[in-house]
Motif scaffolding. Structure first.
Motif, PDB file in Angstrom:
ATOM      1  N   TRP A   1       1.668 -13.203  -9.741  1.00 28.92           N
ATOM      2  CA  TRP A   1       1.376 -11.851  -9.898  1.00 28.92           C
ATOM      3  C   TRP A   1      -0.377 -11.860  -9.641  1.00 28.92           C
ATOM      4  O   TRP A   1      -0.983 -10.944  -8.916  1.00 28.92           O
ATOM      5  N   ILE A   2      -0.935 -12.598 -10.012  1.00 29.94           N
ATOM      6  CA  ILE A   2      -2.416 -13.076  -9.860  1.00 29.94           C
ATOM      7  C   ILE A   2      -2.804 -13.216  -8.251  1.00 29.94           C
ATOM      8  O   ILE A   2      -3.648 -12.756  -7.705  1.00 29.94           O
ATOM      9  N   ILE A   3      -1.921 -13.984  -7.774  1.00 33.48           N
ATOM     10  CA  ILE A   3      -2.273 -14.175  -6.268  1.00 33.48           C
ATOM     11  C   ILE A   3      -1.618 -13.066  -5.483  1.00 33.48           C
ATOM     12  O   ILE A   3      -2.494 -12.917  -4.641  1.00 33.48           O
ATOM     13  N   GLY A   4      -0.581 -12.442  -5.653  1.00 34.88           N
ATOM     14  CA  GLY A   4      -0.498 -11.145  -4.805  1.00 34.88           C
ATOM     15  C   GLY A   4      -1.423 -10.077  -5.074  1.00 34.88           C
ATOM     16  O   GLY A   4      -1.845  -9.455  -4.014  1.00 34.88           O
ATOM     17  N   THR A   5      -2.011  -9.878  -6.350  1.00 31.45           N
ATOM     18  CA  THR A   5      -3.087  -8.798  -6.527  1.00 31.45           C
ATOM     19  C   THR A   5      -4.364  -9.409  -5.442  1.00 31.45           C
ATOM     20  O   THR A   5      -4.967  -8.444  -4.999  1.00 31.45           O
ATOM     21  N   THR A   6      -4.761 -10.611  -5.807  1.00 36.06           N
ATOM     22  CA  THR A   6      -6.003 -11.146  -5.175  1.00 36.06           C
ATOM     23  C   THR A   6      -5.855 -10.856  -3.687  1.00 36.06           C
ATOM     24  O   THR A   6      -6.898 -10.851  -2.805  1.00 36.06           O
ATOM     25  N   LEU A   7      -4.772 -11.331  -3.099  1.00 36.44           N
ATOM     26  CA  LEU A   7      -4.551 -11.141  -1.754  1.00 36.44           C
ATOM     27  C   LEU A   7      -4.793  -9.733  -1.264  1.00 36.44           C
ATOM     28  O   LEU A   7      -5.693  -9.452  -0.025  1.00 36.44           O
ATOM     29  N   ILE A   8      -4.390  -8.637  -1.882  1.00 36.14           N
ATOM     30  CA  ILE A   8      -4.746  -7.316  -1.642  1.00 36.14           C
ATOM     31  C   ILE A   8      -6.021  -6.998  -1.701  1.00 36.14           C
ATOM     32  O   ILE A   8      -6.701  -6.519  -0.941  1.00 36.14           O
ATOM     33  N   VAL A   9      -6.675  -7.293  -3.014  1.00 34.82           N
ATOM     34  CA  VAL A   9      -7.833  -6.807  -3.341  1.00 34.82           C
ATOM     35  C   VAL A   9      -8.824  -7.545  -2.496  1.00 34.82           C
ATOM     36  O   VAL A   9      -9.850  -6.676  -1.769  1.00 34.82           O
TER      37      VAL A   9
ATOM     38  N   ILE B   1      -7.082 -15.894   4.948  1.00 34.02           N
ATOM     39  CA  ILE B   1      -6.080 -15.747   4.430  1.00 34.02           C
ATOM     40  C   ILE B   1      -5.400 -16.370   3.058  1.00 34.02           C
ATOM     41  O   ILE B   1      -4.351 -16.156   2.697  1.00 34.02           O
ATOM     42  N   SER B   2      -5.902 -17.379   2.900  1.00 35.14           N
ATOM     43  CA  SER B   2      -5.794 -18.256   1.634  1.00 35.14           C
ATOM     44  C   SER B   2      -4.753 -19.184   1.761  1.00 35.14           C
ATOM     45  O   SER B   2      -3.725 -18.848   1.675  1.00 35.14           O
ATOM     46  N   SER B   3      -5.146 -20.424   2.011  1.00 34.92           N
ATOM     47  CA  SER B   3      -4.230 -21.296   2.036  1.00 34.92           C
ATOM     48  C   SER B   3      -3.455 -21.722   0.626  1.00 34.92           C
ATOM     49  O   SER B   3      -2.396 -22.118   0.621  1.00 34.92           O
ATOM     50  N   SER B   4      -4.230 -21.565  -0.318  1.00 32.53           N
ATOM     51  CA  SER B   4      -3.682 -21.918  -1.820  1.00 32.53           C
ATOM     52  C   SER B   4      -2.399 -20.892  -2.152  1.00 32.53           C
ATOM     53  O   SER B   4      -1.335 -21.399  -2.668  1.00 32.53           O
ATOM     54  N   ALA B   5      -2.656 -19.688  -1.667  1.00 32.68           N
ATOM     55  CA  ALA B   5      -1.694 -18.546  -1.900  1.00 32.68           C
ATOM     56  C   ALA B   5      -0.261 -18.987  -1.043  1.00 32.68           C
ATOM     57  O   ALA B   5       0.735 -18.768  -1.524  1.00 32.68           O
ATOM     58  N   HIS B   6      -0.618 -19.274   0.104  1.00 31.82           N
ATOM     59  CA  HIS B   6       0.421 -19.638   1.097  1.00 31.82           C
ATOM     60  C   HIS B   6       1.253 -20.953   0.416  1.00 31.82           C
ATOM     61  O   HIS B   6       2.654 -20.875   0.385  1.00 31.82           O
TER      62      HIS B   6
ATOM     63  N   PHE C   1      -6.465  -9.741   9.925  1.00 31.64           N
ATOM     64  CA  PHE C   1      -6.354 -10.846   8.815  1.00 31.64           C
ATOM     65  C   PHE C   1      -6.254  -9.887   7.496  1.00 31.64           C
ATOM     66  O   PHE C   1      -5.418 -10.212   6.502  1.00 31.64           O
ATOM     67  N   VAL C   2      -6.825  -8.877   7.513  1.00 36.44           N
ATOM     68  CA  VAL C   2      -6.980  -7.532   6.336  1.00 36.44           C
ATOM     69  C   VAL C   2      -5.479  -7.236   6.205  1.00 36.44           C
ATOM     70  O   VAL C   2      -4.867  -7.181   5.012  1.00 36.44           O
ATOM     71  N   LEU C   3      -4.946  -6.745   7.227  1.00 38.72           N
ATOM     72  CA  LEU C   3      -3.583  -6.001   7.316  1.00 38.72           C
ATOM     73  C   LEU C   3      -2.581  -7.076   6.794  1.00 38.72           C
ATOM     74  O   LEU C   3      -1.655  -6.766   5.775  1.00 38.72           O
ATOM     75  N   TYR C   4      -2.621  -8.531   7.217  1.00 41.31           N
ATOM     76  CA  TYR C   4      -1.893  -9.455   6.848  1.00 41.31           C
ATOM     77  C   TYR C   4      -1.827  -9.690   5.249  1.00 41.31           C
ATOM     78  O   TYR C   4      -0.794  -9.869   4.684  1.00 41.31           O
TER      79      TYR C   4
ATOM     80  N   ALA D   1      -0.085  -6.910   3.427  1.00 43.04           N
ATOM     81  CA  ALA D   1       1.298  -7.051   3.695  1.00 43.04           C
ATOM     82  C   ALA D   1       1.940  -8.090   2.987  1.00 43.04           C
ATOM     83  O   ALA D   1       2.869  -7.909   2.108  1.00 43.04           O
ATOM     84  N   LEU D   2       1.128  -9.479   3.045  1.00 39.58           N
ATOM     85  CA  LEU D   2       1.883 -10.305   1.961  1.00 39.58           C
ATOM     86  C   LEU D   2       1.649 -10.294   0.629  1.00 39.58           C
ATOM     87  O   LEU D   2       2.577 -10.488  -0.102  1.00 39.58           O
ATOM     88  N   GLY D   3       0.385  -9.865   0.322  1.00 38.00           N
ATOM     89  CA  GLY D   3       0.354  -9.606  -1.192  1.00 38.00           C
ATOM     90  C   GLY D   3       1.281  -8.404  -1.769  1.00 38.00           C
ATOM     91  O   GLY D   3       1.921  -8.498  -2.684  1.00 38.00           O
ATOM     92  N   GLY D   4       1.449  -7.328  -0.974  1.00 34.00           N
ATOM     93  CA  GLY D   4       2.371  -6.335  -1.422  1.00 34.00           C
ATOM     94  C   GLY D   4       3.846  -6.699  -1.392  1.00 34.00           C
ATOM     95  O   GLY D   4       4.739  -6.667  -2.425  1.00 34.00           O
ATOM     96  N   ALA D   5       4.350  -7.632  -0.234  1.00 35.98           N
ATOM     97  CA  ALA D   5       5.607  -8.192  -0.497  1.00 35.98           C
ATOM     98  C   ALA D   5       5.828  -9.303  -1.565  1.00 35.98           C
ATOM     99  O   ALA D   5       6.906  -9.215  -2.279  1.00 35.98           O
ATOM    100  N   THR D   6       4.770  -9.924  -1.937  1.00 42.77           N
ATOM    101  CA  THR D   6       4.952 -10.924  -3.109  1.00 42.77           C
ATOM    102  C   THR D   6       5.050  -9.962  -4.291  1.00 42.77           C
ATOM    103  O   THR D   6       5.864 -10.684  -5.148  1.00 42.77           O
ATOM    104  N   LEU D   7       4.367  -8.890  -4.332  1.00 45.17           N
ATOM    105  CA  LEU D   7       4.501  -8.247  -5.740  1.00 45.17           C
ATOM    106  C   LEU D   7       5.939  -7.638  -5.857  1.00 45.17           C
ATOM    107  O   LEU D   7       6.319  -7.494  -6.931  1.00 45.17           O
ATOM    108  N   ALA D   8       6.599  -7.020  -4.643  1.00 46.70           N
ATOM    109  CA  ALA D   8       7.644  -6.467  -4.547  1.00 46.70           C
ATOM    110  C   ALA D   8       8.625  -7.467  -4.929  1.00 46.70           C
ATOM    111  O   ALA D   8       9.629  -6.982  -5.580  1.00 46.70           O
ATOM    112  N   LEU D   9       8.629  -8.772  -4.373  1.00 51.36           N
ATOM    113  CA  LEU D   9       9.734  -9.602  -4.633  1.00 51.36           C
ATOM    114  C   LEU D   9       9.593 -10.224  -5.901  1.00 51.36           C
ATOM    115  O   LEU D   9      10.747 -10.466  -6.698  1.00 51.36           O
ATOM    116  N   LEU D  10       8.402 -10.144  -6.797  1.00 49.22           N
ATOM    117  CA  LEU D  10       8.250 -10.532  -8.005  1.00 49.22           C
ATOM    118  C   LEU D  10       9.086  -9.313  -9.153  1.00 49.22           C
ATOM    119  O   LEU D  10       9.768  -9.600  -9.835  1.00 49.22           O
ATOM    120  N   SER D  11       8.808  -8.065  -8.726  1.00 45.96           N
ATOM    121  CA  SER D  11       9.423  -6.820  -9.482  1.00 45.96           C
ATOM    122  C   SER D  11      11.026  -6.940  -9.198  1.00 45.96           C
ATOM    123  O   SER D  11      11.535  -6.578 -10.041  1.00 45.96           O
TER     124      SER D  11
END
Length: 266
Positions: free
Chosen positions: A110-118, A14-19, A244-247, A250-260
């Motif tokens: 923006w990059i982190i949120g996107t890569t989490l999802i993709v 789930i990416s430690s660097s993203a967290h 882990f996929v769902l998490y 969800a985290l990537g989507g939430a990050t992008l939403a909070l940025l927006s």
């Protein structure tokens, strides 16, 4: 808290660097910096060294023997040593060449949120389509190179070192436990090397926290990380990566939403 986050997320896909980028920003602590992230990862890699000490000793001793004793050169553990070395080259070379870009541009949320999802979706697809017919002793040079190239993608925060390697391993048909175990072993040279390389940055303002908090976080990440390794290897022996996929999504989507919404700044 950051040591706990590192210990929990380093080995889960789930990416430690993203967290370590998202949560300090969310709580108003600011970006701890790439140097802090790299150094506390030494704690989690120490957990790997201790947990897999028997495997590491066996592989290292066989590899060293193969250098001077021709009869050892075809041994599985000797070949595994070469596979780990060769598989580590992409992330080491790109990490040195792209150091400034990684520490400046790739840490954009923006990059982190996107890569989490993709990459979460990629992990889900790989887990679903995998034939799950290969065990770790069946690894080949081609597979080692491909998994090493996948690991190099983790230079982008949000990708996940273990997640990228596991995804490639699953695409190549390896069982979950085999792909996960190899991902841990493959990460050792890159993570320890990156941590030692970044040690020089701690006293020079590249780390927002300084030596004291960094060392505490490193110790905590070791303790939590050791427990996380044992749990994950047991988990994947009978279950899929779907949670882990769902998490990640969800985290990537939430990050992008909070940025927006302007709650987070990129």
């Amino acid at each position: 808290m950051l040591g706990t986050i590192q210990g929990l997320t380093e080995f889960l896909p789930i990416s430690s660097s993203a967290h370590l980028r998202i949560f300090p920003e969310l709580f108003g602590w600011g970006d701890p910096g790439a140097a802090f992230t790299a150094v506390i990862q030494i704690g989690t890699e120490l957990a790997v060294l201790i947990y897999f000490r028997k495997d590491i000793f066996r592989i290292a001793s066989a590899w060293l023997r193969s250098l001077v004793q021709p009869e050892w050169r075809g041994h599985l553990d000797a070949r595994m040593g070469w596979f780990i070395i060769i598989g580590s080259l992409p992330i080491v070379v790109l990490g040195v060449l792209l150091k400034d870009v990684i520490e400046r541009d790739f840490r954009n949320l923006w990059i982190i949120g996107t890569t989490l999802i993709v990459l979460g979706v990629v992990l889900g697809i790989a887990d679903r389509v995998s034939s799950s017919t290969k065990v770790i002793r069946q690894i080949t040079l081609r597979d080692a190179v491909l998994m090493g190239a996948a690991q190099a993608l983790a230079l982008i925060p949000g990708v996940s070192r273990s997640g990228a390697t596991i995804s490639m391993g699953r695409f190549l048909g390896y069982e979950r436990e085999a792909a996960t175990r190899y991902a841990f072993l493959l990460a050792i040279p890159a993570v320890v090397g990156a941590g030692l390389f970044e040690l020089q940055e701690i006293p020079h303002g590249e780390n927002a926290y300084g030596w004291g908090p960094t060392l505490v976080a490193t110790v905590v990440s070791f303790l939590v990380g050791y427990a996380a390794i044992a749990w994950l290897l047991r988990y994947v022996s009978t279950r899929s990566y779907t949670p882990f996929v769902l998490y990640r999504v969800a985290l990537g989507g939430a990050t992008l939403a909070l940025l927006s919404a302007g709650v987070l700044t990129a």
